[in-house]
Each structure stands twice: as C-alpha cells, then as structure tokens.
Design a protein around this motif. Structure first.
Motif, mmCIF file in Angstrom:
data_model
loop_
_atom_site.group_PDB
_atom_site.id
_atom_site.type_symbol
_atom_site.label_atom_id
_atom_site.label_comp_id
_atom_site.label_asym_id
_atom_site.label_seq_id
_atom_site.Cartn_x
_atom_site.Cartn_y
_atom_site.Cartn_z
ATOM 1 N N SER A 106 0.772 -1.291 0.170
ATOM 2 C CA SER A 106 -0.029 0.035 -0.170
ATOM 3 C C SER A 106 0.777 1.190 -0.071
ATOM 4 N N GLY A 107 0.614 2.263 -0.936
ATOM 5 C CA GLY A 107 1.167 3.332 -1.092
ATOM 6 C C GLY A 107 2.363 3.378 -1.975
ATOM 7 N N ILE A 108 2.545 2.467 -2.767
ATOM 8 C CA ILE A 108 3.657 2.326 -3.750
ATOM 9 C C ILE A 108 2.953 1.498 -4.830
ATOM 10 N N PRO A 109 2.024 2.271 -5.694
ATOM 11 C CA PRO A 109 1.415 1.365 -6.819
ATOM 12 C C PRO A 109 2.338 1.491 -8.095
ATOM 13 N N VAL A 110 1.882 0.637 -8.734
ATOM 14 C CA VAL A 110 2.699 0.292 -10.133
ATOM 15 C C VAL A 110 1.530 -0.147 -10.955
ATOM 16 N N ALA A 111 1.142 0.637 -11.879
ATOM 17 C CA ALA A 111 0.278 0.274 -12.996
ATOM 18 C C ALA A 111 0.647 -1.017 -13.775
ATOM 19 N N THR A 112 0.068 -2.115 -13.855
ATOM 20 C CA THR A 112 0.769 -3.267 -14.548
ATOM 21 C C THR A 112 -0.064 -3.467 -15.647
ATOM 22 N N VAL A 113 0.525 -4.052 -16.811
ATOM 23 C CA VAL A 113 -0.020 -4.462 -18.087
ATOM 24 C C VAL A 113 0.363 -5.991 -18.129
ATOM 25 N N ALA A 114 -0.174 -6.590 -19.188
ATOM 26 C CA ALA A 114 -0.055 -8.065 -19.494
ATOM 27 C C ALA A 114 1.366 -8.678 -19.611
ATOM 28 N N ILE A 115 1.584 -9.758 -19.228
ATOM 29 C CA ILE A 115 2.812 -10.309 -19.600
ATOM 30 C C ILE A 115 3.287 -10.154 -20.970
ATOM 31 N N ASN A 116 4.540 -9.481 -21.093
ATOM 32 C CA ASN A 116 5.108 -9.136 -22.481
ATOM 33 C C ASN A 116 4.230 -7.604 -23.309
ATOM 34 N N GLY A 117 3.709 -7.093 -22.356
ATOM 35 C CA GLY A 117 2.746 -6.140 -22.739
ATOM 36 C C GLY A 117 3.243 -4.503 -23.180
ATOM 37 N N GLY A 118 4.354 -4.590 -23.995
ATOM 38 C CA GLY A 118 5.042 -3.544 -24.309
ATOM 39 C C GLY A 118 4.301 -2.476 -24.864
ATOM 40 N N ALA A 119 3.700 -2.830 -25.971
ATOM 41 C CA ALA A 119 2.463 -1.804 -26.597
ATOM 42 C C ALA A 119 1.713 -1.254 -25.677
ATOM 43 N N ASN A 120 0.932 -1.987 -24.910
ATOM 44 C CA ASN A 120 -0.205 -1.499 -24.102
ATOM 45 C C ASN A 120 0.327 -0.495 -22.855
ATOM 46 N N ALA A 121 1.584 -0.867 -22.677
ATOM 47 C CA ALA A 121 2.429 -0.185 -21.658
ATOM 48 C C ALA A 121 2.563 1.211 -22.140
ATOM 49 N N ALA A 122 2.976 1.630 -23.280
ATOM 50 C CA ALA A 122 3.175 2.807 -24.149
ATOM 51 C C ALA A 122 1.840 3.425 -24.298
ATOM 52 N N LEU A 123 0.907 2.607 -24.702
ATOM 53 C CA LEU A 123 -0.442 3.353 -24.767
ATOM 54 C C LEU A 123 -0.994 3.875 -23.538
ATOM 55 N N LEU A 124 -1.037 3.314 -22.338
ATOM 56 C CA LEU A 124 -1.193 3.724 -21.028
ATOM 57 C C LEU A 124 -0.504 4.848 -20.701
ATOM 58 N N ALA A 125 0.996 4.946 -20.896
ATOM 59 C CA ALA A 125 1.707 6.043 -20.721
ATOM 60 C C ALA A 125 1.094 7.189 -21.509
ATOM 61 N N ALA A 126 0.977 6.983 -22.829
ATOM 62 C CA ALA A 126 0.366 8.012 -23.556
ATOM 63 C C ALA A 126 -1.068 8.551 -23.201
ATOM 64 N N LYS A 127 -1.833 7.672 -22.592
ATOM 65 C CA LYS A 127 -3.072 8.014 -22.098
ATOM 66 C C LYS A 127 -2.939 8.963 -20.858
ATOM 67 N N ILE A 128 -2.106 8.432 -19.941
ATOM 68 C CA ILE A 128 -1.836 9.288 -18.711
ATOM 69 C C ILE A 128 -1.387 10.789 -19.212
ATOM 70 N N LEU A 129 -0.124 10.915 -20.371
ATOM 71 C CA LEU A 129 0.202 12.003 -20.731
ATOM 72 C C LEU A 129 -1.040 12.975 -21.355
ATOM 73 N N ALA A 130 -1.993 12.425 -22.032
ATOM 74 C CA ALA A 130 -2.889 13.084 -22.726
ATOM 75 C C ALA A 130 -4.039 13.673 -21.775
ATOM 76 N N THR A 131 -3.893 13.361 -20.514
ATOM 77 C CA THR A 131 -4.752 14.269 -19.714
ATOM 78 C C THR A 131 -4.689 15.428 -19.576
ATOM 79 N N SER A 132 -3.251 15.799 -20.118
ATOM 80 C CA SER A 132 -3.023 17.481 -20.177
ATOM 81 C C SER A 132 -2.411 17.887 -21.395
ATOM 82 N N ASP A 133 -2.599 16.877 -22.505
ATOM 83 C CA ASP A 133 -2.266 17.392 -23.797
ATOM 84 C C ASP A 133 -3.214 16.933 -24.683
ATOM 85 N N ASP A 134 -4.143 17.907 -25.268
ATOM 86 C CA ASP A 134 -4.994 17.866 -26.223
ATOM 87 C C ASP A 134 -4.455 17.357 -27.649
ATOM 88 N N ALA A 135 -3.535 17.704 -28.140
ATOM 89 C CA ALA A 135 -3.109 17.204 -29.370
ATOM 90 C C ALA A 135 -2.891 15.560 -29.122
#
Length: 168
Positions: A106-135
């Motif tokens: 508790s207190g140290i969260p790590v968002a986790t994607v599927a085993i070998n989920g490299g593409a989804n990790a990048a998409l999740l990172a992009a979605k996090i960044l997109a919360t403050s980036d309309d483009a």
C-alpha cells in the motif's frame, strides 16, 4: 526532453520494450531507454530513478522478469506514474514477474499490463500524458480509429472470401 523513461533490467527484455518504444514514436512522444539492473548495479539504478523527475519524465515504463523488482523500486523512488511490464520467463511463464509487480505494498502503486505487454504499456503512458495534452489525445483517438478500421477490413475480407480461403 524525454517525457517517458523506459528501463529494463536486461537486454533480453529488448524485444518487448522495443514495442513500447515503437508505439511512443508512432505517437510522437519522446522517451529515453536504458538497461539498468536494480540488483547488479543498485547505485546506477538509484541515481537513474532519483533524477528521472528532473530529467522531465512524466511516466516511467519498467520491464522486469522473475523477481521483477525494477518497476516497484522505480515506484518507490519516482513520484509520478510507473507502469510495470512483467516479462515472460521460462521457469514460470511470467507469472512470477506478474505477481511480483502487482503485489506492491500500500502506498507504492505500479500500474501493470499483461505479460510482455510493451505496446499496451506505451499506450497507457500516452493516455496518462494525454490528460493534459489535447494534441496527444487526438492522436490516441486516431490510433483507436485506425485499430477499428483494421478490424473492419479483416472482417470484410472474411465475408468476401470465407474462412476456408482466409489468409492473414
């Protein structure tokens, strides 16, 4: 300045982590990729994680196999989101990596994607960044539309040729 830090413990993780880099490049997101072992060079790892914020990272993607300490240790040090990618392992098929990453205290969260989920990790990172980036949000919408169109084209081909003649 890189917005996403991609870190892996071994070059054997590169095929999976390269998928994350490819998606980030496709979306125009800057990143820095490193191979740093939390176990074999802890001083280098600690320096990397401690300076990630001042380097401009907004999200970190950390891939790890077996004991999978890298994502959790990144999350313990880096104050912004960390996305863990559990790597497939020969001994337990990646379940060991998955369990290590998702069982953070508790207190140290790590968002986790599927085993070998490299593409989804990048998409999740992009979605996090997109919360403050309309483009970037618009690019993500276009990416999703492209996926939809790919599925529709495959379905149209199936309807046209029948499953017996369907080849990918």
């Amino acid at each position: 300045m890189a917005k996403v830090g991609i870190v892996m413990g071994s070059d054997s993780d590169m095929p999976v982590m390269a998928k994350a880099a490819d998606v980030l490049e496709q979306l125009g997101i800057s990143y820095e990729m490193r191979i740093i072992s939390a176990h074999r060079e802890p001083d280098v790892f600690f320096e990397y994680a401690k300076t990630a914020e001042e380097k401009g990272f907004k999200v970190m993607i950390a891939g790890a196999g077996m004991a999978a300490h890298l994502p959790g240790m990144c999350a313990a040090i880096f104050p912004m989101p960390v996305i863990g990618i559990p790597m497939h392992t020969t001994s337990l098929g990646g379940r060991d990596s998955l369990y290590s990453i998702v069982q953070m205290p508790s207190g140290i969260p790590v968002a986790t994607v599927a085993i070998n989920g490299g593409a989804n990790a990048a998409l999740l990172a992009a979605k996090i960044l997109a919360t403050s980036d309309d483009a970037l949000l618009q690019k993500l919408k276009e990416y999703a539309q492209d996926l939809k169109e790919q599925v529709q084209a495959k379905d149209a081909k199936l309807q046209e040729t029948g499953y017996q003649d369907y080849s990918v």
